[in-house]
Design an enzyme around this catalytic site. Sequence first.
Site, PDB file in Angstrom:
ATOM      1  CB  CYS A  82      -0.925   0.004   1.208  1.00  0.00           C
ATOM      2  SG  CYS A  82      -2.001   1.451   1.281  1.00  0.00           S
ATOM      3  CB  CYS A 166      -8.347   1.343   1.635  1.00  0.00           C
ATOM      4  SG  CYS A 166      -8.289   0.434   3.196  1.00  0.00           S
ATOM      5  CD  GLN A 294     -17.266 -11.982  13.874  1.00  0.00           C
ATOM      6  OE1 GLN A 294     -16.264 -11.289  13.716  1.00  0.00           O
ATOM      7  NE2 GLN A 294     -17.538 -12.573  15.029  1.00  0.00           N
ATOM      8  CD  GLU A 344     -25.659  -8.012  22.232  1.00  0.00           C
ATOM      9  OE1 GLU A 344     -25.254  -6.927  22.675  1.00  0.00           O
ATOM     10  OE2 GLU A 344     -24.909  -8.967  21.942  1.00  0.00           O
ATOM     11  CB  CYS A 419     -12.450 -10.231  19.459  1.00  0.00           C
ATOM     12  SG  CYS A 419     -13.246  -9.198  20.706  1.00  0.00           S
TER      13      CYS A 419
END
Length: 464
Positions: A82, A166, A294, A344, A419
């Site tokens: 990049c 990007c 996700q 949740e 995560c």
Amino acid sequence: MTNIKTETYITEINELDRKGSGRAVVWRDTGQVNPKKLKLTIPQTIPGEKVKVTVDNPDRKWLRLQADQVVEPDLERIEPDCPHFVRCGGCVWQHWSYSGQLKHKTDYVKKVLEAQGFDQSLVLDTVGAENPWRYRNKMEFTFAADGSLGLHEQGNFRKVIPLETCLIASEDMVNAAMEVANWTKTHQLSGYHKDTHTGLLRHLMVRQSFETGEIMLGIFATEAPDHELTYAIEDLIRRIGRKCPQVKSLMWFENRDWADRTQAEQAHILAGRDFIYDEMFGYRYRLWFDTFFQTNPKQAEKLVELAIEMANPKSSEKMIDLFCGVGTFSLPFATRVSALAGIEIVETSIASAKRNAIDNGIDNTVFLAKDARRGIDQILTDFGIPDLLLLDPPRSGAGGKVMRRIGRAKPERIVYVSCNPETFATDIKELEPFGYQLEKVQPVDLFPHTVHVECCSLLTYVGK
């Protein structure tokens, strides 16, 4: 004219910090009895490399700086693809081969688990992405004060680097973002100034379904899209409709809060609908601007597959999905168990989970909008003790109180999707006194060229 004091050193990178930058130590001889310790943070370096650095302010105890030269490069060092990599904060490891990144992530997971007393051999090699590029289905770009669009500079949240491309976002997403950037320049629209809290445009959110191809564009601004903005808005709608036909949701969000995040006080549909359709693991989901989903759908499907494989759900079993979100894990599991309860705290996510279950013809689910600790108590009372429990908490982890409540409930099997390996390790340590044994941990790389790594693990109840 004041002389600037500088010192040059060759030092070795001994570790990485939490953000993926190298760390080194320089011992300075200042003519005193003991040398002074100077800690350095050096981005875009690899542990074991020797680098040359010029220190402009050596009297400080800590400095962040770029290396002048990599004197002894690691064998895994490569040229970044990049053109923005050196300055942009979107990626931190494009100078490191993908195989080198994966090995480091495996070693990192082993290290944090060993620190909590777990056997390193339970950690398998990290599952890498087939293609570590163009993997993100959501990006949040920032408008600079002059209206240019980009990402924050590494180590400097107030500086925005204008982007022309990007490489971790899909080409359709980049093209749509660049069209908005061109529109901003055409109409000379101002960006938000973080110090003076003035200016119009704050952020641009772009999300795309890799399965349906649908794109959502969300502009976050300090004003409503009316009055003197009418002509510019009409031009934006025409441009996007003509050049970006994949955009099925063009939104404008009012955000006057000083906090620098993509939140909305009022939402306006400029074109299309206020959501897009996405698919994962054969199930269809509706995604709104604030829906957590996700970010790497290809790797997320692998994560779901791993969770199902580890859990080995049976049609006679009941299951709880803690931190269920919009039902990413709930829907695939619900078709494999007799009943599933999802918990949740985000009410909009629960509303989405219920709607997604209906859209996919699933009728054996119950979803509850409550925080994990209170929600699990209610579900255990109304639903009963589950045979299987899955949890996928935020980066902060589930916390000791929630983990101990799970331990007291004694589900036969627990699948923990994380995560953040560090909070994962401390969370599962809480289960040991309740008779749970860690069977295996499978790291999965959902974010190539960054420090982040997901883990999917299995714990079984073996008795105290």
